[in-house]
Design a protein around this motif. Structure first.
Motif, PDB file in Angstrom:
ATOM      1  N   LEU A  97      -4.741  -0.160   3.944  1.00  7.82           N
ATOM      2  CA  LEU A  97      -5.393  -1.090   3.215  1.00  7.82           C
ATOM      3  C   LEU A  97      -5.145  -0.565   1.492  1.00  7.82           C
ATOM      4  O   LEU A  97      -4.537  -1.185   0.719  1.00  7.82           O
ATOM      5  N   THR A  98      -5.388   0.788   1.358  1.00  3.29           N
ATOM      6  CA  THR A  98      -5.319   1.122   0.029  1.00  3.29           C
ATOM      7  C   THR A  98      -4.089   1.298  -0.442  1.00  3.29           C
ATOM      8  O   THR A  98      -3.722   0.936  -1.662  1.00  3.29           O
ATOM      9  N   GLU A  99      -3.263   1.703   0.160  1.00  2.00           N
ATOM     10  CA  GLU A  99      -1.666   1.667  -0.257  1.00  2.00           C
ATOM     11  C   GLU A  99      -1.018   0.249  -0.487  1.00  2.00           C
ATOM     12  O   GLU A  99      -0.311   0.114  -1.226  1.00  2.00           O
ATOM     13  N   ALA A 100      -1.751  -0.802   0.419  1.00  2.00           N
ATOM     14  CA  ALA A 100      -1.232  -2.057   0.204  1.00  2.00           C
ATOM     15  C   ALA A 100      -1.522  -2.632  -1.232  1.00  2.00           C
ATOM     16  O   ALA A 100      -0.630  -3.254  -2.006  1.00  2.00           O
ATOM     17  N   THR A 101      -2.969  -2.242  -1.548  1.00  2.00           N
ATOM     18  CA  THR A 101      -3.324  -2.772  -2.867  1.00  2.00           C
ATOM     19  C   THR A 101      -2.875  -2.130  -4.043  1.00  2.00           C
ATOM     20  O   THR A 101      -2.457  -2.767  -4.904  1.00  2.00           O
ATOM     21  N   LYS A 102      -2.380  -0.708  -3.823  1.00  2.00           N
ATOM     22  CA  LYS A 102      -1.483  -0.114  -4.874  1.00  2.00           C
ATOM     23  C   LYS A 102      -0.382  -0.715  -5.070  1.00  2.00           C
ATOM     24  O   LYS A 102       0.188  -0.733  -6.369  1.00  2.00           O
ATOM     25  N   ALA A 103       0.537  -0.882  -4.084  1.00  2.00           N
ATOM     26  CA  ALA A 103       1.729  -1.581  -4.193  1.00  2.00           C
ATOM     27  C   ALA A 103       1.727  -2.752  -4.685  1.00  2.00           C
ATOM     28  O   ALA A 103       2.513  -3.037  -5.596  1.00  2.00           O
ATOM     29  N   GLU A 104       0.825  -3.597  -4.627  1.00  2.00           N
ATOM     30  CA  GLU A 104       0.628  -5.151  -5.276  1.00  2.00           C
ATOM     31  C   GLU A 104       0.513  -4.705  -6.510  1.00  2.00           C
ATOM     32  O   GLU A 104       0.794  -5.671  -7.463  1.00  2.00           O
ATOM     33  N   LEU A 105      -0.374  -3.922  -7.118  1.00  2.00           N
ATOM     34  CA  LEU A 105      -0.713  -3.650  -8.373  1.00  2.00           C
ATOM     35  C   LEU A 105       0.579  -3.043  -9.182  1.00  2.00           C
ATOM     36  O   LEU A 105       0.842  -3.544 -10.462  1.00  2.00           O
ATOM     37  N   HIS A 106       1.148  -2.151  -8.412  1.00  2.00           N
ATOM     38  CA  HIS A 106       2.312  -1.937  -9.261  1.00  2.00           C
ATOM     39  C   HIS A 106       3.323  -2.902  -9.221  1.00  2.00           C
ATOM     40  O   HIS A 106       3.888  -2.970 -10.428  1.00  2.00           O
ATOM     41  N   ALA A 107       3.813  -3.635  -8.373  1.00  2.00           N
ATOM     42  CA  ALA A 107       4.545  -4.692  -8.878  1.00  2.00           C
ATOM     43  C   ALA A 107       3.932  -5.947  -9.635  1.00  2.00           C
ATOM     44  O   ALA A 107       4.716  -6.348 -10.520  1.00  2.00           O
ATOM     45  N   ALA A 108       2.606  -6.190  -9.698  1.00  2.00           N
ATOM     46  CA  ALA A 108       2.107  -7.233 -10.506  1.00  2.00           C
ATOM     47  C   ALA A 108       2.073  -6.383 -12.247  1.00  2.00           C
ATOM     48  O   ALA A 108       2.406  -7.564 -13.177  1.00  2.00           O
ATOM     49  N   LEU A 109       2.090  -5.292 -12.324  1.00  2.00           N
ATOM     50  CA  LEU A 109       2.126  -4.534 -13.587  1.00  2.00           C
ATOM     51  C   LEU A 109       3.632  -4.499 -14.030  1.00  2.00           C
ATOM     52  O   LEU A 109       3.722  -4.238 -15.256  1.00  2.00           O
TER      53      LEU A 109
END
Length: 338
Positions: free
Chosen positions: A321-333
């Motif tokens: 779960l936490t890796e997925a959130t990190k990946a989403e934020l990386h992409a969004a930024l």
């Protein structure tokens, strides 16, 4: 509980692994967690990395207490089939999110955080503050948002941390142009902050004024005997003050017989009720609460492999779960990708 909550909610909360938990933890948050796990998706974080912020000179203490806090969770009623218990240091996404979030908060704002300011004062840091300790609000924001939590059961002293988390969330969401990260709400029990047995500060292991969830009956009796009452209540016949009286504060927190407690308060106020009578009632209440927790804890401690398996499986679920959130934020930024 201070208010009703409507599902669905994702819950994230946890404790620094600096020692076994005490009644302050139980009243402030743990009791809520046990109830909420039956209705919501709940994650409990064993915050060993954050515990290093003021225990870097003794990392062994932090490591040893991972199992101690896990035992307290399970003994108090946390069900690993309903709640995910995970270890912070085994979730690298949290550290990466913390680093990103530190760019969305100023040093001045970190220093203004009332919780951090109070903790700095109580530890005597003055300006010799470990950087990790000062950055604690950003790390807690990373913890909460990595799980996309919307509800955080905490004591009232932690409410400013949730407020600062939401400030960071709003700044990031404005930056990326949409609401990727949800804001969280603090769930604060009616009791709020439970005072120590000395009545001078909140209950704290470091100040020696705590009653551990693993306390023996003898230790409970000793703690209640030392409790601060009303210094002007010199004779049984004297009227006494209930406000600020630690014994009554604890009865409010832990005695389910509300009408009986109200009668005790009225009797104490008008005089004719001795401190020892009230303290004996509190001893009975606390022994009834702590005794079963202590027994379950002792049984669990005899099977450390089971506890470790709970932590391994919970941490593995949390990693996804936490890796997925990190990946989403990386992409969004729009961060660089290889």
């Amino acid at each position: 509980m201070s208010s009703q909550v409507n599902p669905p909610a994702v819950i994230l909360t946890g404790d620094r692994t600096t020692g076994p938990l005490h009644l302050g933890h139980y009243a402030g948050s743990l009791r809520n967690r046990v109830a909420l796990q039956h209705r919501h998706q709940q994650y409990l974080l064993l915050a060993d990395t954050q515990a290093l912020t003021d225990n870097a000179g003794d990392p062994g203490k932090v490591a040893r207490n991972v199992m101690e806090v896990a035992l307290d969770y399970l003994a108090a009623g946390i069900d690993p089939d309903l709640s995910t218990i995970c270890v912070q240091s085994a979730l690298p996404a949290l550290a990466e999110l913390t680093m990103i979030y530190l760019n969305f908060v100023t040093l001045a704002r970190l220093e203004r955080n009332p919780t951090v300011r109070d903790e700095i004062r109580s530890r005597g840091f003055d300006r010799d503050i470990p950087a990790g300790f000062l950055c604690y609000p950003a790390a807690q924001a990373a913890d909460i948002t990595a799980f996309k939590a919307t509800l955080v059961p905490v004591g009232d002293d932690q409410a400013p941390m949730i407020e600062q988390t939401n400030e960071i969330v709003r700044r990031i969401n404005r930056q990326i142009g949409h609401d990727l990260l949800p804001e969280a709400r603090a769930l604060i029990p009616d009791v709020g902050r439970l005072p120590g047995v000395d009545g001078k500060a909140k209950m704290s292991k470091s100040q020696g004024n705590a009653i551990a969830l693993s306390s023996s009956d003898a230790a409970i009796e000793d703690a209640v005997r030392r409790m601060y009452t009303d210094p002007d209540h010199l004779r049984v016949s004297d009227p006494g003050r209930v406000e600020g009286n630690v014994v009554f504060t604890y009865l409010d927190a832990f005695d389910d017989e509300r009408a009986a407690v109200a009668d005790l308060k009225a009797h104490y106020r008008r005089g004719g009720l001795g401190d020892q009578t009230v303290k004996r009632r509190l001893e009975t209440v606390l022994k009834s609460l702590v005794g079963p927790i202590r027994e379950r804890r002792a049984a669990l401690a005899r099977d450390p492999d089971f506890v470790r398996d709970v932590l391994r499986s919970g941490t593995a679920r949390a990693q996804v779960l936490t890796e997925a959130t990190k990946a989403e934020l990386h992409a969004a930024l729009g961060l660089f990708e290889l």
